[in-house]
Design an enzyme around this catalytic site. Structure first.
Site, PDB file in Angstrom:
ATOM      1  N   LYS A 156       0.818  -1.219   0.000  1.00  0.00           N
ATOM      2  CA  LYS A 156       0.000   0.000   0.000  1.00  0.00           C
ATOM      3  C   LYS A 156       0.849   1.266   0.000  1.00  0.00           C
ATOM      4  O   LYS A 156       0.386   2.338  -0.411  1.00  0.00           O
ATOM      5  CB  LYS A 156      -0.910   0.020   1.229  1.00  0.00           C
ATOM      6  CG  LYS A 156      -1.885  -1.143   1.282  1.00  0.00           C
ATOM      7  CD  LYS A 156      -3.249  -0.756   0.769  1.00  0.00           C
ATOM      8  CE  LYS A 156      -4.208  -1.937   0.861  1.00  0.00           C
ATOM      9  NZ  LYS A 156      -5.504  -1.676   0.275  1.00  0.00           N
ATOM     10  N   THR A 175      -8.230  10.095   4.259  1.00  0.00           N
ATOM     11  CA  THR A 175      -8.764   8.815   3.802  1.00  0.00           C
ATOM     12  C   THR A 175      -9.504   8.169   4.953  1.00  0.00           C
ATOM     13  O   THR A 175      -9.347   8.573   6.109  1.00  0.00           O
ATOM     14  CB  THR A 175      -7.669   7.870   3.259  1.00  0.00           C
ATOM     15  OG1 THR A 175      -8.301   6.840   2.495  1.00  0.00           O
ATOM     16  CG2 THR A 175      -6.863   7.230   4.383  1.00  0.00           C
ATOM     17  N   SER A 212      -8.978   1.511   8.317  1.00  0.00           N
ATOM     18  CA  SER A 212      -8.446   1.089   9.618  1.00  0.00           C
ATOM     19  C   SER A 212      -7.292   0.134   9.401  1.00  0.00           C
ATOM     20  O   SER A 212      -6.732  -0.419  10.320  1.00  0.00           O
ATOM     21  CB  SER A 212      -9.540   0.419  10.435  1.00  0.00           C
ATOM     22  OG  SER A 212     -10.033  -0.696   9.723  1.00  0.00           O
ATOM     23  N   ASN A 234      -4.012  -1.256   6.411  1.00  0.00           N
ATOM     24  CA  ASN A 234      -2.682  -0.914   5.927  1.00  0.00           C
ATOM     25  C   ASN A 234      -2.635   0.438   5.198  1.00  0.00           C
ATOM     26  O   ASN A 234      -1.613   1.118   5.240  1.00  0.00           O
ATOM     27  CB  ASN A 234      -2.163  -2.011   4.998  1.00  0.00           C
ATOM     28  CG  ASN A 234      -1.672  -3.229   5.763  1.00  0.00           C
ATOM     29  OD1 ASN A 234      -1.223  -3.115   6.902  1.00  0.00           O
ATOM     30  ND2 ASN A 234      -1.762  -4.398   5.139  1.00  0.00           N
ATOM     31  N   GLN A 254      -1.900   3.367   7.493  1.00  0.00           N
ATOM     32  CA  GLN A 254      -0.477   3.472   7.827  1.00  0.00           C
ATOM     33  C   GLN A 254       0.330   3.958   6.634  1.00  0.00           C
ATOM     34  O   GLN A 254       1.257   4.758   6.780  1.00  0.00           O
ATOM     35  CB  GLN A 254       0.061   2.113   8.283  1.00  0.00           C
ATOM     36  CG  GLN A 254      -0.550   1.611   9.583  1.00  0.00           C
ATOM     37  CD  GLN A 254       0.034   0.277  10.004  1.00  0.00           C
ATOM     38  OE1 GLN A 254       1.243   0.089   9.974  1.00  0.00           O
ATOM     39  NE2 GLN A 254      -0.813  -0.640  10.397  1.00  0.00           N
ATOM     40  N   GLY A 308     -10.083  -4.485  -2.443  1.00  0.00           N
ATOM     41  CA  GLY A 308     -10.652  -3.301  -3.085  1.00  0.00           C
ATOM     42  C   GLY A 308     -10.327  -3.212  -4.566  1.00  0.00           C
ATOM     43  O   GLY A 308     -10.936  -2.431  -5.293  1.00  0.00           O
ATOM     44  N   GLU A 355      -9.358 -14.880  -3.893  1.00  0.00           N
ATOM     45  CA  GLU A 355     -10.329 -14.106  -3.101  1.00  0.00           C
ATOM     46  C   GLU A 355     -10.958 -15.020  -2.043  1.00  0.00           C
ATOM     47  O   GLU A 355     -11.242 -16.179  -2.334  1.00  0.00           O
ATOM     48  CB  GLU A 355     -11.424 -13.552  -4.031  1.00  0.00           C
ATOM     49  CG  GLU A 355     -12.367 -12.601  -3.306  1.00  0.00           C
ATOM     50  CD  GLU A 355     -13.405 -11.953  -4.238  1.00  0.00           C
ATOM     51  OE1 GLU A 355     -13.891 -12.639  -5.147  1.00  0.00           O
ATOM     52  OE2 GLU A 355     -13.719 -10.766  -4.028  1.00  0.00           O
ATOM     53  N   ALA A 390     -15.882 -13.471   1.216  1.00  0.00           N
ATOM     54  CA  ALA A 390     -16.050 -12.081   0.761  1.00  0.00           C
ATOM     55  C   ALA A 390     -15.774 -12.066  -0.737  1.00  0.00           C
ATOM     56  O   ALA A 390     -14.851 -11.425  -1.210  1.00  0.00           O
ATOM     57  CB  ALA A 390     -15.094 -11.149   1.498  1.00  0.00           C
ATOM     58  N   ASN A 412       1.564  -7.519   8.101  1.00  0.00           N
ATOM     59  CA  ASN A 412       1.129  -6.930   9.365  1.00  0.00           C
ATOM     60  C   ASN A 412       0.089  -7.811  10.048  1.00  0.00           C
ATOM     61  O   ASN A 412      -1.076  -7.823   9.669  1.00  0.00           O
ATOM     62  CB  ASN A 412       0.579  -5.523   9.119  1.00  0.00           C
ATOM     63  CG  ASN A 412       1.678  -4.561   8.686  1.00  0.00           C
ATOM     64  OD1 ASN A 412       2.830  -4.710   9.095  1.00  0.00           O
ATOM     65  ND2 ASN A 412       1.352  -3.592   7.852  1.00  0.00           N
TER      66      ASN A 412
END
Lengths: 312, 312
Positions: free
Chosen positions: B50, B72, B75, B77, B80, B177, B201, B205, B303
């Site tokens: 990211k 933005t 919550s 990556n 950060q 996304g 995927e 989801a 992470n």
């Protein structure tokens, strides 16, 4: 032991080992106020530096010895290292393991074609069984740490580190049986310009620390440490080297080990085992001495049981 | 978007990102009967790809925009990444986060100098709050995945991978996304000789999978997946690229994700997050197609909360 001989050993084992990467972390440098170069033996074949010594020990056997195989007693990384080195070099490896060793460790040895001989879970039973195999099969006994060829092999990790960074002030390792520490000292003595070697040791198994004070090889009455690779004691081949040359042995608490391990996992995104974290825990405990210096840390291995981690 | 423009973007962001290493594993190659090249964005700055898109988005702002800051809602990556990119480029980063976000994530954003604005834990509250900041501060809104500059930035991971290995048959990424997937597709189209892109995927989801079938952007009613970075849906900037060019979207079960993650941790000794494991889980589910081929896998990030791991 002189420099050309160590160099020759390194060249000899190179085809059978990885040149493990040296990683750095800006965040950990800031935290320690030093430039730290991590020699990542967790990326070594079978996941630990032990592969180096095992390969060197086997390469130093005569053809006749090779034909009869080798034997060791270990339930840890050296069992896997000797098995894999033997597989690569087409030699039989007899591994004496306590019958209550975790199945995952037995499976790893088998995966590398090691022949497991189970015994009771005490040092006498292990030694008796290894002696029996030596006699019956004519196999050569290879001690995991108290063997000159093993010591010299383990030293090649530091040789590579010093080839890459020739101006290190200190190299930190962990100390268990003493093979890695003694090998690292030999490498620092011959391949650096005055680089000193410091060892980290769990306080719960501080035999090396006490040996340094008494001048004799001390043993552990108990060894209640998470650093399961560091429960063994020094031997008559590596202790003289350590006694004469080690700069310091720093004892660390169990909490320090887990904290150091978590820092490396979180910040460097690499997996190291508790025994490897002991070396970095010593760095964290010794920040004053290393301030603004370049130091090496040998991360000895990365074999952990992911279903039994110490993080809360 | 053409090749010279993508190349220019890559050169522009290079000073602010790591060229992450490409690792291989003999054991995983044997297991998959393929040559797999893992692009390790878990070693990227702040621990995920990211960072690439965030840097590119900020570099593309006018000086006036930069002076007013960016906002933005995230919550994860991207919060950060945007914070760190802004810190490096001296721009204010307003991060709208649900008030119930884990403290560890809030702390990470703060450590990178992000300014946190807390809101209720639903998408409406997040969007309302972000709109308020845009209006009040004049800050530029940067969407975590549905933004051309972000998409182009994310594509640079695949550009680097293809620079190193120009004969890959497939590149696998995960899809959440859609920014990484769309960027990877653009890179493969312009920097390879017919390399196809496949996405993994979570079945829990599977909005992108369903979007591909229906031809419209579908959303998730629930998103009960451990891959917390992949719960969001595609957007109008990345969906057209994905719809036209993606070779396949492979859905994987939660167990597959955990198994893939454990394999990478154990065998490669590196830490990847569940969202990254989804790409490799897709590889494991698709062994027939990749047999004897060279493939790339983008390990998107590392992470994880070590105190809450899924291994048993």
């Amino acid at each position: 032991m002189d420099k050309p001989t160590l160099q020759k050993i390194h060249n000899l084992i190179k085809p059978y080992i990885h040149r493990s990467p040296v990683l750095t972390s800006q965040l950990l440098n800031t935290l320690c106020e030093a430039d730290i170069f991590f020699k990542c033996e967790n990326f070594q074949k079978m996941g630990a530096f032990k592969m180096r010594g095992a390969v060197n020990a086997i390469l130093n056997l005569t053809d006749e010895q090779k034909s009869r195989g080798v034997v060791t007693h270990s339930s840890g990384n050296f069992a896997q290292a000797l098995s894999l080195a033997c597989k690569d070099l087409d030699v039989k490896a007899y591994i004496v393991m306590p019958e209550n060793s975790p199945q995952v460790k037995k499976d790893a040895v088998k995966a590398y074609s090691g022949i497991i001989i189970e015994c009771d879970s005490n040092i006498n039973a292990r030694e008796t069984e290894a002696a029996r195999i030596q006699k019956e099969k004519g196999a050569a006994f290879i001690h995991p740490s108290n063997n000159d060829d093993v010591i010299h092999g383990q030293g090649t990790a530091a040789i590579e580190l010093l080839e890459d960074y020739n101006d290190l002030g200190y190299i930190f390792t962990s100390v268990g049986g003493g093979g890695l520490l003694a090998g690292t000292i030999l490498a620092a003595n011959h391949f650096s310009n005055g680089c000193k070697v410091i060892a980290g040791e769990p306080k719960e198994a501080d035999d090396a620390y006490r040996s340094l004070i008494s001048g004799n090889i001390e043993k552990n009455k108990t060894s209640n440490t998470i650093a399961d690779g560091l429960r063994s004691h020094l031997g008559d081949r590596n202790f003289p080297i350590i006694k004469e040359h080690v700069e310091d042995i720093i004892r660390v608490e169990e909490d320090d080990i887990i904290k150091a391990m978590k820092l490396i996992w979180e910040r460097m995104k690499i997996i190291i085992e508790p025994s490897a974290a002991v070396a970095f825990a010593a760095v964290l405990k010794d920040k004053k001495r290393i301030k603004n210096k370049k130091i090496g840390v040998i991360l000895s291995g990365g074999n952990v049981d992911l279903s039994n981690l110490p993080f809360k």
